[in-house]
Scaffold this motif. Structure first.
Motif, PDB file in Angstrom:
ATOM      1  N   VAL A  22      45.631  46.973  47.288  1.00  0.00           N
ATOM      2  CA  VAL A  22      45.967  45.888  46.370  1.00  0.00           C
ATOM      3  C   VAL A  22      44.730  45.448  45.590  1.00  0.00           C
ATOM      4  O   VAL A  22      44.759  45.321  44.361  1.00  0.00           O
ATOM      5  CB  VAL A  22      46.572  44.695  47.154  1.00  0.00           C
ATOM      6  CG1 VAL A  22      46.619  43.439  46.289  1.00  0.00           C
ATOM      7  CG2 VAL A  22      47.961  45.048  47.662  1.00  0.00           C
ATOM      8  N   ALA A  23      43.644  45.223  46.287  1.00  0.00           N
ATOM      9  CA  ALA A  23      42.425  44.761  45.623  1.00  0.00           C
ATOM     10  C   ALA A  23      41.929  45.769  44.601  1.00  0.00           C
ATOM     11  O   ALA A  23      41.494  45.397  43.498  1.00  0.00           O
ATOM     12  CB  ALA A  23      41.343  44.491  46.667  1.00  0.00           C
ATOM     13  N   LYS A  24      41.983  47.066  44.942  1.00  0.00           N
ATOM     14  CA  LYS A  24      41.515  48.102  44.019  1.00  0.00           C
ATOM     15  C   LYS A  24      42.420  48.194  42.794  1.00  0.00           C
ATOM     16  O   LYS A  24      41.950  48.419  41.674  1.00  0.00           O
ATOM     17  CB  LYS A  24      41.465  49.457  44.737  1.00  0.00           C
ATOM     18  CG  LYS A  24      40.250  49.642  45.620  1.00  0.00           C
ATOM     19  CD  LYS A  24      38.993  49.784  44.768  1.00  0.00           C
ATOM     20  CE  LYS A  24      37.769  50.133  45.588  1.00  0.00           C
ATOM     21  NZ  LYS A  24      36.548  50.228  44.746  1.00  0.00           N
ATOM     22  N   ASN A  25      43.737  48.022  42.998  1.00  0.00           N
ATOM     23  CA  ASN A  25      44.660  48.013  41.861  1.00  0.00           C
ATOM     24  C   ASN A  25      44.301  46.889  40.893  1.00  0.00           C
ATOM     25  O   ASN A  25      44.273  47.086  39.675  1.00  0.00           O
ATOM     26  CB  ASN A  25      46.099  47.832  42.353  1.00  0.00           C
ATOM     27  CG  ASN A  25      46.858  49.134  42.497  1.00  0.00           C
ATOM     28  OD1 ASN A  25      47.305  49.714  41.508  1.00  0.00           O
ATOM     29  ND2 ASN A  25      46.977  49.602  43.734  1.00  0.00           N
ATOM     30  N   VAL A  26      44.030  45.720  41.447  1.00  0.00           N
ATOM     31  CA  VAL A  26      43.732  44.558  40.608  1.00  0.00           C
ATOM     32  C   VAL A  26      42.373  44.721  39.922  1.00  0.00           C
ATOM     33  O   VAL A  26      42.193  44.327  38.761  1.00  0.00           O
ATOM     34  CB  VAL A  26      43.772  43.267  41.452  1.00  0.00           C
ATOM     35  CG1 VAL A  26      43.341  42.055  40.625  1.00  0.00           C
ATOM     36  CG2 VAL A  26      45.179  43.044  42.005  1.00  0.00           C
ATOM     37  N   ALA A  27      41.433  45.345  40.626  1.00  0.00           N
ATOM     38  CA  ALA A  27      40.071  45.484  40.085  1.00  0.00           C
ATOM     39  C   ALA A  27      39.940  46.596  39.060  1.00  0.00           C
ATOM     40  O   ALA A  27      38.933  46.633  38.324  1.00  0.00           O
ATOM     41  CB  ALA A  27      39.096  45.743  41.240  1.00  0.00           C
ATOM     42  N   TYR A  28      40.926  47.472  38.970  1.00  0.00           N
ATOM     43  CA  TYR A  28      40.777  48.704  38.186  1.00  0.00           C
ATOM     44  C   TYR A  28      40.331  48.440  36.744  1.00  0.00           C
ATOM     45  O   TYR A  28      39.372  49.045  36.250  1.00  0.00           O
ATOM     46  CB  TYR A  28      42.100  49.478  38.196  1.00  0.00           C
ATOM     47  CG  TYR A  28      42.037  50.771  37.430  1.00  0.00           C
ATOM     48  CD1 TYR A  28      41.430  51.894  37.977  1.00  0.00           C
ATOM     49  CD2 TYR A  28      42.579  50.874  36.147  1.00  0.00           C
ATOM     50  CE1 TYR A  28      41.358  53.091  37.272  1.00  0.00           C
ATOM     51  CE2 TYR A  28      42.513  52.054  35.439  1.00  0.00           C
ATOM     52  CZ  TYR A  28      41.909  53.161  36.009  1.00  0.00           C
ATOM     53  OH  TYR A  28      41.837  54.332  35.304  1.00  0.00           O
ATOM     54  N   GLY A  29      41.007  47.530  36.062  1.00  0.00           N
ATOM     55  CA  GLY A  29      40.680  47.269  34.658  1.00  0.00           C
ATOM     56  C   GLY A  29      39.293  46.689  34.483  1.00  0.00           C
ATOM     57  O   GLY A  29      38.582  47.021  33.525  1.00  0.00           O
ATOM     58  N   LEU A  30      38.876  45.832  35.413  1.00  0.00           N
ATOM     59  CA  LEU A  30      37.542  45.240  35.330  1.00  0.00           C
ATOM     60  C   LEU A  30      36.458  46.287  35.567  1.00  0.00           C
ATOM     61  O   LEU A  30      35.406  46.276  34.917  1.00  0.00           O
ATOM     62  CB  LEU A  30      37.413  44.109  36.355  1.00  0.00           C
ATOM     63  CG  LEU A  30      38.397  42.941  36.220  1.00  0.00           C
ATOM     64  CD1 LEU A  30      38.160  41.919  37.319  1.00  0.00           C
ATOM     65  CD2 LEU A  30      38.291  42.287  34.850  1.00  0.00           C
ATOM     66  N   GLU A  31      36.731  47.188  36.500  1.00  0.00           N
ATOM     67  CA  GLU A  31      35.760  48.245  36.780  1.00  0.00           C
ATOM     68  C   GLU A  31      35.615  49.193  35.600  1.00  0.00           C
ATOM     69  O   GLU A  31      34.512  49.685  35.321  1.00  0.00           O
ATOM     70  CB  GLU A  31      36.166  48.998  38.049  1.00  0.00           C
ATOM     71  CG  GLU A  31      36.024  48.153  39.319  1.00  0.00           C
ATOM     72  CD  GLU A  31      36.570  48.845  40.555  1.00  0.00           C
ATOM     73  OE1 GLU A  31      37.347  49.827  40.393  1.00  0.00           O
ATOM     74  OE2 GLU A  31      36.240  48.402  41.676  1.00  0.00           O
ATOM     75  N   ARG A  32      36.729  49.432  34.904  1.00  0.00           N
ATOM     76  CA  ARG A  32      36.664  50.288  33.715  1.00  0.00           C
ATOM     77  C   ARG A  32      35.775  49.655  32.638  1.00  0.00           C
ATOM     78  O   ARG A  32      35.183  50.364  31.818  1.00  0.00           O
ATOM     79  CB  ARG A  32      38.068  50.521  33.158  1.00  0.00           C
ATOM     80  CG  ARG A  32      38.959  51.444  33.970  1.00  0.00           C
ATOM     81  CD  ARG A  32      38.501  52.890  33.872  1.00  0.00           C
ATOM     82  NE  ARG A  32      38.536  53.378  32.505  1.00  0.00           N
ATOM     83  CZ  ARG A  32      39.596  53.945  31.929  1.00  0.00           C
ATOM     84  NH1 ARG A  32      40.723  54.079  32.619  1.00  0.00           N
ATOM     85  NH2 ARG A  32      39.539  54.377  30.684  1.00  0.00           N
ATOM     86  N   GLU A  33      35.716  48.346  32.632  1.00  0.00           N
ATOM     87  CA  GLU A  33      34.858  47.652  31.672  1.00  0.00           C
ATOM     88  C   GLU A  33      33.409  47.565  32.139  1.00  0.00           C
ATOM     89  O   GLU A  33      32.561  46.981  31.456  1.00  0.00           O
ATOM     90  CB  GLU A  33      35.403  46.239  31.419  1.00  0.00           C
ATOM     91  CG  GLU A  33      36.747  46.228  30.711  1.00  0.00           C
ATOM     92  CD  GLU A  33      37.273  44.814  30.490  1.00  0.00           C
ATOM     93  OE1 GLU A  33      36.612  43.850  30.942  1.00  0.00           O
ATOM     94  OE2 GLU A  33      38.330  44.679  29.861  1.00  0.00           O
ATOM     95  N   LYS A  34      33.155  48.122  33.347  1.00  0.00           N
ATOM     96  CA  LYS A  34      31.800  48.175  33.918  1.00  0.00           C
ATOM     97  C   LYS A  34      31.184  46.788  34.112  1.00  0.00           C
ATOM     98  O   LYS A  34      29.984  46.574  33.873  1.00  0.00           O
ATOM     99  CB  LYS A  34      30.885  49.052  33.054  1.00  0.00           C
ATOM    100  CG  LYS A  34      31.393  50.482  32.881  1.00  0.00           C
ATOM    101  CD  LYS A  34      30.372  51.378  32.218  1.00  0.00           C
ATOM    102  CE  LYS A  34      30.922  52.771  31.968  1.00  0.00           C
ATOM    103  NZ  LYS A  34      31.425  53.438  33.164  1.00  0.00           N
ATOM    104  N   LEU A  35      32.018  45.851  34.566  1.00  0.00           N
ATOM    105  CA  LEU A  35      31.499  44.529  34.904  1.00  0.00           C
ATOM    106  C   LEU A  35      30.726  44.603  36.216  1.00  0.00           C
ATOM    107  O   LEU A  35      30.964  45.485  37.050  1.00  0.00           O
ATOM    108  CB  LEU A  35      32.662  43.531  35.041  1.00  0.00           C
ATOM    109  CG  LEU A  35      33.465  43.228  33.775  1.00  0.00           C
ATOM    110  CD1 LEU A  35      34.553  42.216  34.085  1.00  0.00           C
ATOM    111  CD2 LEU A  35      32.576  42.717  32.660  1.00  0.00           C
TER     112      LEU A  35
END
Length: 357
Positions: free
Chosen positions: A103-116
């Protein structure tokens, strides 16, 4: 009928849609659609399949380019920006979760793609999971969750990027009735809490009425009416809206001084703002129809064809000579009226609406 409440003072416009049209060959999906969607509003696009509501959602998301018209966000041209550059997020009907991720990785996916930074990603994911009530499910996979929980994960993933506008395409259609009712309340709470403007596409009238601050009713690529739910229900402005939104008793005829002159039925009471002789439709909701004994003062009389009881309300269908469909009445609790009984039907003029046809 109670007076229609006045609309609250309008918030500023976030999305301006002006004269938007879209054709697919000979099919007109959108026909000069003009709408404004306000900052912080829960706005619903309601209509039957093929009416154009999903096409408009795709235009806002950047997946469709209109043939004509303009769309602005905060006054700036939204159509000039590619989909991935728009402060807009779309939550799909299927939720589209990654099954191999927690669940956490699903939610984080878009933020990680933005390299935050990792710390910022972790903090935002933790915050949004708490907001949607899934703080204890962060390590689970989608297959370990209920339908309602998966829907919350999809919502969390959509709002964690803090979009200005969140688009929801039939977001509750995959849920059973009980969970859907719970999630309607959850969506409304969440929208108020995060302060993001929500636009939901649905064909479900109950869903639109329970969620939205305002509703745009679509038919054949055109906007029939935009209004708050209560006003839309009590004062439909077109024959389509009168027949599509909620159960309604509809009578055809011409406007008269005291209501509607209907062939074979006489003059039916309604408050009329139409010129006498104007072809019109009278609509009166089942809960506004009063039942009485056949000899009591009445507008119409007929014979009870069917009685059904569910949800704490009795629904009575009455056959009226000269009218081509049963007249529906709704009363609270069980009723002693049985099929075959002769009854009178009446309503107050203030409870009926006349619509020019």
């Amino acid at each position: 009928m109670n007076a229609v409440p006045e609309a609250p003072a309008a918030a500023r416009t976030l999305v301006g849609i002006e004269g938007v049209s879209r054709r697919f060959g000979d099919v007109v999906a959108l026909d000069e659609v003009t709408l404004d969607i306000r900052q912080g509003e829960f706005f619903a696009l309601l209509g039957p399949s093929g009416c154009g509501k999903t096409t408009l959602l795709r235009v806002l998301a950047g997946f469709e380019t209109p043939d004509a018209g303009t769309v602005t966000l905060d006054g700036a041209d939204l159509l000039a920006r590619p989909a991935h550059r728009r402060p807009v997020n779309l939550m799909f009907q299927s939720y589209a979760l990654f099954p191999h991720m927690s669940v956490a990785k699903n939610v984080a996916y878009g933020l990680e793609r933005e390299k935050l930074p990792r710390a910022e990603v972790a903090a935002r994911v933790e915050e949004v999971l708490a907001t949607v009530g899934l703080a204890g499910q962060a390590r689970r996979r989608p297959h370990q969750l209920s339908g309602g929980q998966r829907q919350r994960v999809a919502l969390a993933r959509a709002i964690v990027k803090r979009p200005r506008l969140l688009l929801l395409d039939e977001p509750l259609s995959a849920l059973d009735k009980k969970v859907r009712a719970e999630m309607q309340l959850e969506l409304k709470r969440l929208q108020h809490e995060v302060g993001i403007t929500f636009v939901v596409v649905t064909h479900d009238q109950e869903e639109a009425m329970s969620l939205a601050d305002r509703i745009a009713v679509f038919q054949a690529g055109r906007v029939e009416q935009v209004d708050a739910p209560v006003r839309l229900y009590q004062r439909p402005r077109t024959p389509f809206v009168a027949g599509f939104v909620g159960a309604n008793n509809l009578f055809e005829g011409t406007a008269a001084g005291e209501g509607l002159s209907s062939p074979g039925l006489g003059t039916l009471p309604a408050e009329s703002g139409l010129a006498a002789g104007t072809p019109a439709l009278l609509g009166v909701r089942p809960e506004s129809v009063r039942l009485g004994e056949a000899g009591e003062p009445r507008v119409l009389s007929g014979v009870v064809a069917d009685v059904s009881f569910y949800g704490g309300v009795s629904h009575i269908a009455v056959r009226v000579e000269g009218h081509d469909r049963p007249v529906l009445a709704a009363t609270q609790g069980p009723t002693r009226i049985a099929a075959g009984a002769e009854v009178g039907l009446g309503w107050a003029a203030a409870d009926a609406v006349l619509i020019a046809t």
